[in-house]
Design an enzyme around this catalytic site. Sequence first.
Site, PDB file in Angstrom:
ATOM      1  N   LYS A   1      14.821  -7.823  -0.750  1.00 10.94           N
ATOM      2  CA  LYS A   1      15.847  -6.933  -0.270  1.00 10.94           C
ATOM      3  C   LYS A   1      15.276  -5.776   0.566  1.00 10.94           C
ATOM      4  CE  LYS A   1      18.458  -7.338  -4.632  1.00 10.94           C
ATOM      5  NZ  LYS A   1      18.962  -6.535  -5.784  1.00 10.94           N
TER       6      LYS A   1
ATOM      7  N   GLU B   1       8.956  -6.418   7.292  1.00  8.10           N
ATOM      8  CA  GLU B   1       8.788  -6.076   5.869  1.00  8.10           C
ATOM      9  C   GLU B   1       8.810  -4.560   5.690  1.00  8.10           C
ATOM     10  OE1 GLU B   1       8.984  -6.797   2.968  1.00  8.10           O
ATOM     11  OE2 GLU B   1       7.657  -8.355   2.234  1.00  8.10           O
ATOM     12  N   ASP B   2       9.281  -4.121   4.542  1.00 13.39           N
ATOM     13  CA  ASP B   2       9.248  -2.688   4.263  1.00 13.39           C
ATOM     14  C   ASP B   2       7.845  -2.228   3.870  1.00 13.39           C
ATOM     15  OD1 ASP B   2       9.514  -4.247   1.991  1.00 13.39           O
ATOM     16  OD2 ASP B   2      10.570  -2.713   0.845  1.00 13.39           O
TER      17      ASP B   2
ATOM     18  N   ASP C   1       1.923  -4.203  -0.062  1.00  9.58           N
ATOM     19  CA  ASP C   1       1.226  -3.535  -1.168  1.00  9.58           C
ATOM     20  C   ASP C   1      -0.074  -4.290  -1.414  1.00  9.58           C
ATOM     21  OD1 ASP C   1       0.421  -2.419  -3.545  1.00  9.58           O
ATOM     22  OD2 ASP C   1       2.388  -2.416  -4.466  1.00  9.58           O
TER      23      ASP C   1
ATOM     24  N   GLY D   1      -0.256  -7.295  -0.316  1.00  9.64           N
ATOM     25  CA  GLY D   1      -0.264  -8.158   0.867  1.00  9.64           C
ATOM     26  C   GLY D   1       0.070  -9.607   0.550  1.00  9.64           C
TER      27      GLY D   1
ATOM     28  N   THR E   1       2.862 -11.068  -0.573  1.00  9.19           N
ATOM     29  CA  THR E   1       4.160 -11.523  -0.047  1.00  9.19           C
ATOM     30  C   THR E   1       4.051 -11.814   1.442  1.00  9.19           C
ATOM     31  OG1 THR E   1       5.270 -10.152  -1.689  1.00  9.19           O
ATOM     32  CG2 THR E   1       6.599 -10.938   0.151  1.00  9.19           C
TER      33      THR E   1
ATOM     34  N   LYS F   1      -0.196  -0.175   2.095  1.00  9.54           N
ATOM     35  CA  LYS F   1      -1.157   0.406   1.160  1.00  9.54           C
ATOM     36  C   LYS F   1      -2.489  -0.276   1.407  1.00  9.54           C
ATOM     37  CE  LYS F   1       1.993   1.357  -2.670  1.00  9.54           C
ATOM     38  NZ  LYS F   1       2.271   1.039  -4.082  1.00  9.54           N
TER      39      LYS F   1
ATOM     40  N   ASP G   1      12.729   0.294  -3.729  1.00  8.93           N
ATOM     41  CA  ASP G   1      13.441   0.661  -4.957  1.00  8.93           C
ATOM     42  C   ASP G   1      12.499   0.833  -6.147  1.00  8.93           C
ATOM     43  OD1 ASP G   1      12.803  -2.175  -5.162  1.00  8.93           O
ATOM     44  OD2 ASP G   1      14.075  -2.139  -6.954  1.00  8.93           O
TER      45      ASP G   1
HETATM   46  C1  PRP Z   1       8.415  -5.563  -2.430  1.00 12.66           C
HETATM   47  C2  PRP Z   1       8.439  -5.392  -0.930  1.00 12.66           C
HETATM   48  C3  PRP Z   1       7.598  -6.531  -0.436  1.00 12.66           C
HETATM   49  C4  PRP Z   1       6.628  -6.765  -1.577  1.00 12.66           C
HETATM   50  C5  PRP Z   1       5.272  -6.235  -1.232  1.00 12.66           C
HETATM   51  O1  PRP Z   1       9.398  -6.476  -2.785  1.00 12.66           O
HETATM   52  O2  PRP Z   1       9.748  -5.432  -0.419  1.00 12.66           O
HETATM   53  O3  PRP Z   1       8.372  -7.690  -0.188  1.00 12.66           O
HETATM   54  O4  PRP Z   1       7.131  -6.069  -2.718  1.00 12.66           O
HETATM   55  O5  PRP Z   1       4.371  -6.406  -2.304  1.00 12.66           O
HETATM   56  P1  PRP Z   1       2.998  -7.210  -2.151  1.00 12.66           P
HETATM   57  O6  PRP Z   1       2.367  -6.790  -0.850  1.00 12.66           O
HETATM   58  O7  PRP Z   1       2.184  -6.781  -3.335  1.00 12.66           O
HETATM   59  O8  PRP Z   1       3.308  -8.675  -2.174  1.00 12.66           O
HETATM   60  P2  PRP Z   1       9.964  -6.577  -4.276  1.00 12.66           P
HETATM   61  O9  PRP Z   1       9.277  -7.716  -4.983  1.00 12.66           O
HETATM   62  O10 PRP Z   1       9.888  -5.240  -4.945  1.00 12.66           O
HETATM   63  O11 PRP Z   1      11.455  -7.029  -4.042  1.00 12.66           O
HETATM   64  P3  PRP Z   1      12.620  -6.297  -3.222  1.00 12.66           P
HETATM   65  O12 PRP Z   1      12.177  -6.224  -1.771  1.00 12.66           O
HETATM   66  O13 PRP Z   1      13.776  -7.209  -3.413  1.00 12.66           O
HETATM   67  O14 PRP Z   1      12.827  -4.940  -3.825  1.00 12.66           O
END
Ligand code: PRP
Length: 177
Positions: free
Chosen positions: A46, A101-102, A105, A107, A109, A133, A160
Amino acid sequence: MSNLHPDLERILVSREDINNRVKELAAQISYDYRDAEKIYLIGILKGAFIFLADLCRELTIPHIVDFMAVSSYGKTTSTGAVRLIMDLREPIDGQHAIIVEDIADSGKTLKYLYQVLQWHNPASLRTCVLLRKKKNMLDVPINYLGFDISDAWVVGYGLDYADRFRTLPYIAEMKQK
Ligand code: PRP
């Protein structure tokens, strides 16, 4: 800031700085793809929905918006897996695509999505990430980056904490509990 929510420590990126950076990113993307017939912006739900909504409205080139959604398991572990739970509406083979992507973290995802979308055989594939990050970043290209941030839990502008704070107009750091 006096009216900051008590669960929030401080504002990391102001509304004005976000707005300015989104405009800069959109200008850069519009320039880079000035000769393309159109591009596909792929927002990752989201978290990216607000960033994507602002970014696409600043573009001056033809574009199509689509979304994907993923679910992460064991995000705090090195083995955390990512699973696709919503795919693209239409194929992007032969098209120019940008993952939006927002935050990156760990990386994981972004890396997973980059691999999945390469299997769709786009003409080109780039990434646009508002926040990065540095810690634990995997080897994945970020072509358009908003801000590097410290390793804190951040919320706002799509991000969130247990589905709270997503619609804050700024990026804020949560208090440690
Ligand atoms: C968050 C964010 C990225 C992901 C990054 O999603 O939107 O998609 O985490 O984390 P990573 O780099 O460690 O993979 P989240 O799982 O919180 O879901 P959401 O976007 O639905 O809130």
